[in-house]
Write an enzyme that holds these catalytic residues in place. Sequence first.
Site, PDB file in Angstrom:
ATOM      1  N   ASN A  77       0.818  -1.217   0.000  1.00  0.00           N
ATOM      2  CA  ASN A  77       0.000   0.000   0.000  1.00  0.00           C
ATOM      3  C   ASN A  77       0.852   1.267   0.000  1.00  0.00           C
ATOM      4  O   ASN A  77       0.516   2.262   0.654  1.00  0.00           O
ATOM      5  CB  ASN A  77      -0.951   0.014   1.203  1.00  0.00           C
ATOM      6  N   ARG A 209      -3.561 -14.188  -0.095  1.00  0.00           N
ATOM      7  CA  ARG A 209      -4.814 -14.406   0.609  1.00  0.00           C
ATOM      8  C   ARG A 209      -5.610 -15.500  -0.093  1.00  0.00           C
ATOM      9  O   ARG A 209      -5.339 -15.815  -1.249  1.00  0.00           O
ATOM     10  CB  ARG A 209      -5.596 -13.091   0.689  1.00  0.00           C
TER      11      ARG A 209
END
Length: 349
Positions: A77, A209
């Site tokens: 990020n 994920r």
Amino acid sequence: MRGLQCAVLLAGLVAGTAAFAAGADPVAERMLQTQTASGGWPKHLEGKAIDYAKPFDAAASAALAQADRADDATIDNDATTREIAHLADAWRTHGDTRYRDAAVRGVDYLLAAQYANGGWPQFHPDRSSYRGQVTFNDDAMTHVVGLLQDIAEGEGAFAALQPLRGDAAAGAVERAIALILDLQVRIDGTPTIWAAQYDETTLQPATARSYELPSLASAESVAIVRLLMRQPPSPRVVDAIENAAAWFKTHDLEDTAIERIGRDGARPRDVRLVAQPGATVWARFYDLQRQRPLLVDRGGAVVASLADMSQERRTGYAWYGIWPQALLEKDLPQWRRRHALEGRRADNP
């Protein structure tokens, strides 16, 4: 990062801070607080994305001051790259050597975090689980390489860092580009694009994920191609760019658009694909066998369409987008002209 890329990293950091106190930069001061022992920066504070435009409350400031605070530094990020970029600019503007020293510590963090194979983990020093994978997801590694190349080339505010870390940055970039070229996925011998993350040891596409399975990642691959366009156009670099462009051209979804329905806070209430003549979209992920759109729900369940996905995942992730559009229509032709490669075409590599 040149031009717009550097501006993207700095976007949102200076909101509400136009009127700095004389000799100080409030955003930079908060970045000094959040820098970890390893020299990098976290992406969250008290479970939320860090907003440097706002003063930290007493509890957050106290937690940051703890000598034993967890070192959750990351490149995810835009963390660490955005802080280095801002601190370098703040040093140029204010002349405060604390900003310079923090920026240099941040660069040293990036240099220390790089694997011998040229890649970067998503987190360092915590490389547990998928944090240790070589990570392109959300352009993490691409941002790092771009920033280090800015330092090596003395771009803008990074010119002052070049004498300090330019040579080391250039070496890191060279290793990273060599790896990126090696990581372009080949299917049945044909080069395609890149995965979002790779096992740091085997360098095979990996699961992050549960809904991010090994696959071809179109959004991240666009950023990788733009980074390669910045490099000297060696035959291998040119081939990687052209093969990726040809893949994008072949795997678009024509006469299709994304429809977002209503709003539910920050998210749309629903998302669906609709027929729209002349429109084009790409899936975020494509499987590694048939190279078809790959949609994955929570728990790793592959579904056939957006309609078959849970609403939370359907509206909470960008499964389709137009990421390659500007690359194919604008950036690629300009790059070809700049390097006298006009004879190359995305559908004729």
